[in-house]
Design a protein around this motif. Structure first.
Motif, mmCIF file in Angstrom:
data_model
loop_
_atom_site.group_PDB
_atom_site.id
_atom_site.type_symbol
_atom_site.label_atom_id
_atom_site.label_comp_id
_atom_site.label_asym_id
_atom_site.label_seq_id
_atom_site.Cartn_x
_atom_site.Cartn_y
_atom_site.Cartn_z
ATOM 1 N N GLY A 1 2.492 74.307 74.145
ATOM 2 C CA GLY A 1 2.075 74.823 72.605
ATOM 3 C C GLY A 1 0.846 75.686 72.984
ATOM 4 O O GLY A 1 0.563 76.718 72.330
ATOM 5 N N LEU A 2 -0.408 75.071 73.373
ATOM 6 C CA LEU A 2 -1.551 75.794 73.681
ATOM 7 C C LEU A 2 -1.428 76.965 74.359
ATOM 8 O O LEU A 2 -1.835 77.991 73.984
ATOM 9 N N LEU A 3 -0.776 76.802 75.516
ATOM 10 C CA LEU A 3 -0.510 78.102 76.283
ATOM 11 C C LEU A 3 0.219 79.296 75.538
ATOM 12 O O LEU A 3 -0.107 80.594 75.735
ATOM 13 N N ASN A 4 1.304 78.959 74.946
ATOM 14 C CA ASN A 4 2.196 79.867 74.162
ATOM 15 C C ASN A 4 1.280 80.605 72.883
ATOM 16 O O ASN A 4 1.254 81.820 72.742
ATOM 17 N N TRP A 5 0.373 79.609 72.463
ATOM 18 C CA TRP A 5 -0.482 80.079 71.200
ATOM 19 C C TRP A 5 -1.627 81.137 72.190
ATOM 20 O O TRP A 5 -1.815 82.183 71.629
ATOM 21 N N CYS A 6 -1.917 80.952 73.168
ATOM 22 C CA CYS A 6 -2.935 81.975 73.913
ATOM 23 C C CYS A 6 -2.117 83.228 74.164
ATOM 24 O O CYS A 6 -2.958 84.141 74.014
ATOM 25 N N ASN A 7 -0.982 83.209 74.700
ATOM 26 C CA ASN A 7 -0.154 84.232 74.910
ATOM 27 C C ASN A 7 -0.083 85.126 73.602
ATOM 28 O O ASN A 7 -0.027 86.269 73.542
ATOM 29 N N MET A 8 0.276 84.456 72.767
ATOM 30 C CA MET A 8 0.493 85.019 71.332
ATOM 31 C C MET A 8 -0.656 85.860 70.809
ATOM 32 O O MET A 8 -0.805 86.902 70.550
ATOM 33 N N ARG A 9 -1.743 85.026 71.132
ATOM 34 C CA ARG A 9 -3.136 85.578 70.273
ATOM 35 C C ARG A 9 -3.830 86.483 71.428
ATOM 36 O O ARG A 9 -5.170 86.830 71.240
ATOM 37 N N LYS A 10 -3.108 86.554 72.723
ATOM 38 C CA LYS A 10 -3.702 87.576 73.704
ATOM 39 C C LYS A 10 -5.254 86.965 73.935
ATOM 40 O O LYS A 10 -6.090 87.825 74.309
ATOM 41 N N VAL A 11 -5.248 85.657 74.142
ATOM 42 C CA VAL A 11 -6.380 84.835 74.714
ATOM 43 C C VAL A 11 -6.904 85.163 76.077
ATOM 44 O O VAL A 11 -5.644 84.685 76.999
ATOM 45 N N GLU A 12 -7.591 85.783 76.442
ATOM 46 C CA GLU A 12 -8.146 85.992 77.959
ATOM 47 C C GLU A 12 -8.805 84.932 78.535
ATOM 48 O O GLU A 12 -8.836 84.693 79.705
ATOM 49 N N VAL A 13 -9.631 83.992 77.895
ATOM 50 C CA VAL A 13 -10.715 83.299 78.307
ATOM 51 C C VAL A 13 -10.145 81.858 77.631
ATOM 52 O O VAL A 13 -10.392 81.931 76.410
ATOM 53 N N LEU A 14 -9.859 80.999 78.193
ATOM 54 C CA LEU A 14 -9.507 79.684 77.227
ATOM 55 C C LEU A 14 -10.797 78.929 77.656
ATOM 56 O O LEU A 14 -11.063 77.918 78.571
ATOM 57 N N ASP A 15 -11.699 79.024 76.641
ATOM 58 C CA ASP A 15 -12.866 78.347 76.714
ATOM 59 C C ASP A 15 -13.080 77.466 75.096
ATOM 60 O O ASP A 15 -11.956 77.392 74.543
ATOM 61 N N ASP A 16 -13.976 76.716 74.857
ATOM 62 C CA ASP A 16 -14.033 75.719 73.747
ATOM 63 C C ASP A 16 -13.809 76.385 72.419
ATOM 64 O O ASP A 16 -13.258 76.057 71.528
ATOM 65 N N LYS A 17 -14.129 77.692 72.215
ATOM 66 C CA LYS A 17 -13.964 78.390 71.182
ATOM 67 C C LYS A 17 -12.333 78.779 70.903
ATOM 68 O O LYS A 17 -11.852 78.645 69.752
ATOM 69 N N ALA A 18 -11.913 79.080 71.916
ATOM 70 C CA ALA A 18 -10.207 79.443 71.928
ATOM 71 C C ALA A 18 -9.533 78.068 71.715
ATOM 72 O O ALA A 18 -8.814 78.114 70.650
ATOM 73 N N VAL A 19 -10.005 77.062 72.151
ATOM 74 C CA VAL A 19 -9.343 75.723 71.941
ATOM 75 C C VAL A 19 -9.551 75.145 70.300
ATOM 76 O O VAL A 19 -8.528 74.836 69.808
ATOM 77 N N PHE A 20 -10.765 75.354 69.962
ATOM 78 C CA PHE A 20 -11.101 75.251 68.629
ATOM 79 C C PHE A 20 -10.255 75.940 67.702
ATOM 80 O O PHE A 20 -9.750 75.534 66.579
ATOM 81 N N ALA A 21 -10.188 77.119 68.055
ATOM 82 C CA ALA A 21 -9.419 78.144 67.181
ATOM 83 C C ALA A 21 -7.974 77.687 67.167
ATOM 84 O O ALA A 21 -7.309 77.948 66.081
#
Length: 93
Positions: free
Chosen positions: A17-37
């Protein structure tokens, strides 16, 4: 740890679920800000209940701790998520 098959399946779904969200949002760096988002997304947009968010948080925290132990990753990616009150259920009488 000796986790049940169902627990491992749930953890896998939470990580995906987290990885799919990252792909949807085009997250390039999985840092604490991305996880919090991601947790903000679950709370504000998906409107998951506090218990569900807390379970996902624990699953991701366990996963990242595993990566840290197994792969030597030194950065902790799961931030200390703000307290989400869990409503208590009263038994039906």
């Amino acid at each position: 740890r000796n986790l049940s098959k169902n627990t491992l399946c749930a953890y896998r779904c939470d990580v995906m679920g987290l990885l799919n969200w990252c792909n949807m949002r085009k997250v390039e760096v999985l840092d604490d800000k991305a996880v919090f988002a991601y947790f903000q997304y679950l709370q504000d947009e998906i409107e998951l209940k506090a218990k569900s968010i807390r379970r996902k948080y624990v699953a991701l925290k366990q996963y990242f701790q595993f990566i840290n132990l197994e792969k030597g990753v030194t950065e902790i990616l799961v931030p200390a998520y703000r307290y989400v009150p869990t409503p208590s259920s009263l038994p039906c009488v």
